[in-house]
Design a protein around this motif. Structure first.
Motif, PDB file in Angstrom:
ATOM      1  N   VAL A 186     -66.615 -48.958  60.521  1.00 43.11           N
ATOM      2  CA  VAL A 186     -66.649 -49.226  61.963  1.00 43.11           C
ATOM      3  C   VAL A 186     -66.165 -50.643  62.245  1.00 43.11           C
ATOM      4  O   VAL A 186     -65.514 -50.907  63.259  1.00 43.11           O
ATOM      5  CB  VAL A 186     -68.067 -49.002  62.523  1.00 43.11           C
ATOM      6  N   ARG A 187     -66.458 -51.561  61.334  1.00 39.59           N
ATOM      7  CA  ARG A 187     -65.943 -52.928  61.480  1.00 39.59           C
ATOM      8  C   ARG A 187     -64.417 -52.928  61.438  1.00 39.59           C
ATOM      9  O   ARG A 187     -63.766 -53.660  62.194  1.00 39.59           O
ATOM     10  CB  ARG A 187     -66.517 -53.810  60.374  1.00 39.59           C
ATOM     11  N   LEU A 188     -63.835 -52.111  60.569  1.00 43.62           N
ATOM     12  CA  LEU A 188     -62.371 -52.019  60.509  1.00 43.62           C
ATOM     13  C   LEU A 188     -61.797 -51.484  61.815  1.00 43.62           C
ATOM     14  O   LEU A 188     -60.770 -51.967  62.307  1.00 43.62           O
ATOM     15  CB  LEU A 188     -61.948 -51.114  59.352  1.00 43.62           C
ATOM     16  N   ILE A 189     -62.450 -50.470  62.369  1.00 40.42           N
ATOM     17  CA  ILE A 189     -61.998 -49.912  63.646  1.00 40.42           C
ATOM     18  C   ILE A 189     -62.047 -50.976  64.734  1.00 40.42           C
ATOM     19  O   ILE A 189     -61.110 -51.135  65.522  1.00 40.42           O
ATOM     20  CB  ILE A 189     -62.859 -48.689  64.042  1.00 40.42           C
ATOM     21  N   SER A 190     -63.139 -51.724  64.771  1.00 40.84           N
ATOM     22  CA  SER A 190     -63.293 -52.776  65.771  1.00 40.84           C
ATOM     23  C   SER A 190     -62.221 -53.846  65.602  1.00 40.84           C
ATOM     24  O   SER A 190     -61.649 -54.332  66.587  1.00 40.84           O
ATOM     25  CB  SER A 190     -64.690 -53.397  65.654  1.00 40.84           C
ATOM     26  N   ALA A 191     -61.943 -54.226  64.355  1.00 39.17           N
ATOM     27  CA  ALA A 191     -60.908 -55.228  64.104  1.00 39.17           C
ATOM     28  C   ALA A 191     -59.539 -54.727  64.553  1.00 39.17           C
ATOM     29  O   ALA A 191     -58.770 -55.456  65.193  1.00 39.17           O
ATOM     30  CB  ALA A 191     -60.876 -55.576  62.612  1.00 39.17           C
ATOM     31  N   PHE A 192     -59.252 -53.471  64.251  1.00 40.95           N
ATOM     32  CA  PHE A 192     -57.967 -52.900  64.659  1.00 40.95           C
ATOM     33  C   PHE A 192     -57.822 -52.905  66.176  1.00 40.95           C
ATOM     34  O   PHE A 192     -56.779 -53.297  66.723  1.00 40.95           O
ATOM     35  CB  PHE A 192     -57.822 -51.477  64.125  1.00 40.95           C
ATOM     36  N   ARG A 193     -58.851 -52.477  66.868  1.00 33.65           N
ATOM     37  CA  ARG A 193     -58.769 -52.383  68.329  1.00 33.65           C
ATOM     38  C   ARG A 193     -58.578 -53.748  68.973  1.00 33.65           C
ATOM     39  O   ARG A 193     -57.770 -53.912  69.889  1.00 33.65           O
ATOM     40  CB  ARG A 193     -60.034 -51.718  68.886  1.00 33.65           C
ATOM     41  N   SER A 194     -59.329 -54.747  68.516  1.00 32.07           N
ATOM     42  CA  SER A 194     -59.260 -56.049  69.182  1.00 32.07           C
ATOM     43  C   SER A 194     -57.992 -56.814  68.841  1.00 32.07           C
ATOM     44  O   SER A 194     -57.520 -57.623  69.641  1.00 32.07           O
ATOM     45  CB  SER A 194     -60.493 -56.890  68.834  1.00 32.07           C
TER      46      SER A 194
END
Length: 422
Positions: free
Chosen positions: A257-265
């Motif tokens: 989920v941290r990776l997803i958040s990093a990708f989105r931001s």
């Protein structure tokens, strides 16, 4: 006889010189504010300082240089401290009402709290904290669980890898910040506690009054990697003293989920720095684009964006880290915070951010000084993973898990079996 007398005087001078040096270090150390630290929190434990090595013949040049260096620092310490306490890191005036306001898109992408199903449970906080630390210590001590850098000592960690350890000398706190795990607001808390930033000569008292651009300015924070410039030869020893006496904490979250958040931001919002440094190479390498717009705004207007699949390819590509280490926003937590070399007193999780923040501030005895800024809510972690990884090939998902397995295991996150099988 004359030679023996000179030899005795020389040995006596070495002994007296070393004692004098130690006394100077103690005085200087106390002057910098470390005498109070272990009193501030119930988590901190008293420790005995390690003795300095005994002088050996031929070391007189070393002692002389060290004494001169410490004397120079000691003599200037009071003057510098008076200036710093008055101004700290003075920045352009900021109106008290100018609290950061996120747009709807930014709030959606940069939301601080993606609660998992487990976050609904509220076990005893002390027991939950003890379990987290027990899991972490257990796997660090487990010889059968191996990952790169696990076995190295604290002395083996390069100085540049200690840049995420923020020190608050006023309250005896060390925080290892992990990007995409509420680090903006925890950095704000550390600024308020350490009084490292002021507005018109007055230290900030409300974390949300601190502008975002100052929060992520590296000059705002005292981090371990800056110790060499301040303390020279004694930097590692002083780090170890602080690690023993201070309360050390970090916050983590589900690695995927941290990776997803990093990708989105970083790739769903227009970010010129990340477009130039990462998006352009990814689009060329994994999307076969040969000619790309010069700016991120032009690329977005043309519909050219890095896909999540491109991002995963980049992470799995063995050539990526041959060029440079992972960016901090997707670098593994164990590489940022070294949990097997540093015995953390508190392990917080984004999934239980509100409860953990309240507990930590109380344990630090600063809950009367400030409150942790309120977090934004978004979808649950499990729904994020299933949606984002639905189009990622199974083999890639399995490789990605191996890449972040240490973070899953060390911090007690269950293996995402539903993503790792057909």
């Amino acid at each position: 006889m004359d030679t023996m007398t000179k030899s005795r005087f020389f040995r006596l001078w070495l002994v007296l010189g070393s004692v004098f040096m130690i006394l100077l270090i103690i005085v200087y150390w106390d002057n910098m504010g470390t005498a109070h630290f272990y009193l501030h929190t119930s988590l901190s434990r008293p420790h005995i300082l390690e003795p300095f090595p005994s002088p050996k013949p031929g070391d007189e040049k070393y002692f002389t240089a060290s004494i001169e260096e410490i004397l120079e620092k000691l003599l200037s310490a009071h003057a510098k401290q008076n200036v710093l306490l008055g101004k700290k890191v003075e920045q352009p005036s900021v109106l008290a009402s100018s609290k950061p306001v996120l747009s709807n898109m930014e709030e959606s992408v940069r939301g601080y709290d993606w609660s998992s199903h487990d976050a609904q449970q509220s076990p005893d906080p002390d027991r939950r904290q003890a379990e987290r630390r027990s899991v972490l210590r257990g796997f660090c001590a487990n010889a059968s669980f191996v990952f790169p850098t696990k076995e190295r000592s604290f002395d083996d960690i390069p100085n540049y890898e200690l840049n995420h350890l923020i020190v608050d000398d006023r309250h005896g706190v060390i925080y290892c910040y992990v990007p995409k795990v509420a680090c903006t607001n925890w950095k704000r808390v550390m600024i308020v506690l350490s009084q490292s930033l002021s507005d018109q000569g007055m230290p900030y008292r409300d974390p949300l009054d601190i502008p975002r651009e100052y929060v992520h300015n590296s000059s705002t924070h005292l981090t371990f990697n800056k110790f060499w410039r301040r303390y020279g030869k004694f930097s590692r020893h002083l780090m170890k003293v602080k690690l023993k006496k201070y309360t050390k904490f970090l916050f983590v979250r589900d690695p995927f989920v941290r990776l997803i958040s990093a990708f989105r931001s970083k790739f769903e919002l227009e970010n010129e720095e990340f477009y130039q440094k990462f998006a352009i190479p990814m689009l060329k390498m994994y999307s076969n684009h040969t000619s790309l717009p010069k700016s991120v705004s032009e690329a977005f207007s043309a519909g050219l964006k890095v896909s999540f699949a491109n991002f995963i390819q980049y992470l799995l590509d063995p050539h990526t880290e041959k060029l440079a280490p992972f960016n901090e926003h997707w670098r593994q937590v164990h590489r940022l915070c070294h949990p097997c070399q540093i015995d953390y007193d508190f392990v917080g999780k984004l999934e239980t951010l509100d409860q953990d923040a309240t507990q930590l501030l109380r344990l630090l005895k600063v809950d009367k000084l400030l409150q942790f800024p309120p977090s934004y809510r978004n979808r649950t972690a499990s729904s994020w993973e299933e949606g984002w990884f639905a189009k990622i090939p199974l083999a890639w998902r399995q490789q990605l898990y191996k890449l972040y397995e240490a973070d899953f295991v060390l911090f007690g996150y269950p293996k995402p079996e539903h993503l790792l099988r057909d």
